[in-house]
Design an enzyme around this catalytic site. Structure first.
Site, PDB file in Angstrom:
ATOM      1  N   HIS A 195      50.877 -15.688   7.165  1.00 26.51           N
ATOM      2  CA  HIS A 195      50.468 -14.272   6.998  1.00 26.51           C
ATOM      3  C   HIS A 195      50.078 -13.472   8.612  1.00 26.51           C
ATOM      4  CE1 HIS A 195      50.314  -9.957   5.665  1.00 26.51           C
ATOM      5  NE2 HIS A 195      51.417 -10.042   4.872  1.00 26.51           N
ATOM      6  N   GLU A 361      56.949 -13.402   8.388  1.00 25.51           N
ATOM      7  CA  GLU A 361      56.837 -14.093   6.731  1.00 25.51           C
ATOM      8  C   GLU A 361      58.256 -15.116   6.558  1.00 25.51           C
ATOM      9  OE1 GLU A 361      55.229 -12.348   3.323  1.00 25.51           O
ATOM     10  OE2 GLU A 361      54.874 -10.653   5.138  1.00 25.51           O
TER      11      GLU A 361
END
Length: 400
Positions: A195, A361
């Protein structure tokens, strides 16, 4: 001496000095090769800095975060941005915090939208865990985490996160490999991701204070997963053609962002926070990784280009819609006076503004465990007798 060269020297000496790895979760570890270096801490197996060269040969830190490792803990206890960690055991959202796997229903904490869904693994996900350094050298580091059933997820899982930097292939690259091995016969959902918040402009110029001028290209993302007003999938698979979500041809992030409203990032939001489905070329399999799935570039500032290769079948793109100028830019990204968009000098970028970054992501389909009609169990449900769950991603850096 430049920040980049100093970081390279620091990285070599740090790794050499850590034959006996520290049990300090906030200890910095730097790996490097010519053209790229990256720094991590065990808290969340987290990327804190990533330096690459811009068009002028200057090193730029293109990942957001904090100067002091302890600030990540403070962040998690307040705004909880998820700057740079591994997300798990299940990334993104789970509707109602509930799922049924092979006839067994499990419930995990609903930590978003006033208890209507689970986000990024629950109250205390992998991002807030102290990982163990099990191996490190000048160019690679591996962390491990034993999940003994955190947050109510079924079964135990051990995960290894290996990060490597390389000088060519053909460009300087950071490779992330997340391998999760279930230890019990009990099947469990596993969906991890890194992330990282990116700004390839690195706040060098006025235009670089946001990513609106970054060009984004996802040539194989012609479909997306439709969401409701709290960003939970509805079950519908949408087509990007004719919508602000169409990045199948190169497009600046800011071009259509004003039209990206409720159906793209939740109620009252303008921006992107969407799961794009990757339909790879016919010449490759559903998890082939031989062509880039995404290209991000800062053509008006640093000239840095990033190509993302992955074995995952979806990309979640978040355009930092909730940033509001309250989080400081790292010292490595404060460049003194910068030129404003219409000429003249402005003050240095000291805080991260709205659209000041973009998160990419690499993962499987969001909430796929609650949509059997999508047929995602093969990629999201694992047990001791199955293959491990592997999330592989490589970020190659070059210039336009």
């Amino acid at each position: 001496m430049s920040i980049f060269m100093a970081s390279l020297l620091l990285g070599s000496s740090t790794i050499a000095a850590l034959a006996q790895y520290s049990d300090n979760p906030l200890q910095k570890y730097t790996i490097s090769v010519p053209g790229i270096n990256a720094t991590f801490i065990p808290y969340g197996a987290r990327l804190t800095n990533l330096y690459v060269l811009d068009k002028n040969g200057n090193s730029q830190d293109v990942a957001l975060g904090y100067d002091e490792p302890a600030d990540y803990i403070s962040d998690d206890q307040s705004v909880h941005t998820y700057f740079g960690p591994v997300i798990g055991r299940y990334a993104n959202r789970i509707k109602n915090g509930t799922f049924t796997v092979r006839g067994v229903t499990s419930h995990v904490p609903e930590n978003e939208h006033e208890g209507h869904n689970t986000l990024h693994g629950g109250n205390l996900g992998y991002d807030q865990r102290n990982w163990t350094v099990v191996s490190a050298n000048a160019t690679s580091i591996t962390f491990s985490l034993l999940d003994a059933g955190y947050e109510g997820f079924p079964g135990r899982v051990v995960t290894y996160a290996t990060y490597t930097v390389s000088a060519g292939r053909p460009a300087p690259a950071w490779t992330s490999r997340l391998v999760s091995i279930p230890l019990d016969d009990e099947p469990t959902p596993i969906m991890l991701c890194n992330h990282v918040y990116w700004n390839l402009g690195a706040y060098v110029s006025g235009a670089g204070s946001t990513v609106l001028n970054h060009t984004l290209h996802m040539p194989y993302a012609a479909r997306y997963i439709a969401i409701d007003n709290i960003e939970v999938p509805t079950g519908t698979i949408g087509v990007v053609e004719g919508t602000p979500l169409d990045f199948t041809a190169p497009k600046q992030i800011g071009r259509d962002i004003a039209q990206a409203t409720d159906n793209t990032c939740g109620y009252g939001c303008t921006g992107y926070d969407n799961a794009f489905i990757l339909d790879r070329p016919r010449s490759g399999g559903p998890e082939s990784r031989d062509v880039p799935m995404l290209t991000l570039a800062d053509g008006k500032g640093t000239g840095i280009r990033m190509d993302v290769f992955t074995n995952q079948r979806s990309l979640q793109i978040y355009s930092c819609n909730n940033m509001n100028g309250s989080i400081p830019v790292k010292t490595s990204q404060q460049h003194g006076s910068v030129e404003g968009p219409e000429g003249g000098k402005t003050g240095q970028a000291k805080y991260v503004e709205k659209y000041g970054c973009v998160v990419i992501e690499t993962q499987q389909w969001i909430d796929g465990i609650n949509h059997s009609e999508w047929g995602q169990d093969e990629y999201q449900v694992f047990a001791a007798d199955s293959d491990p769950a592997v999330v592989w991603a490589r970020y190659e850096f070059g210039l336009l």
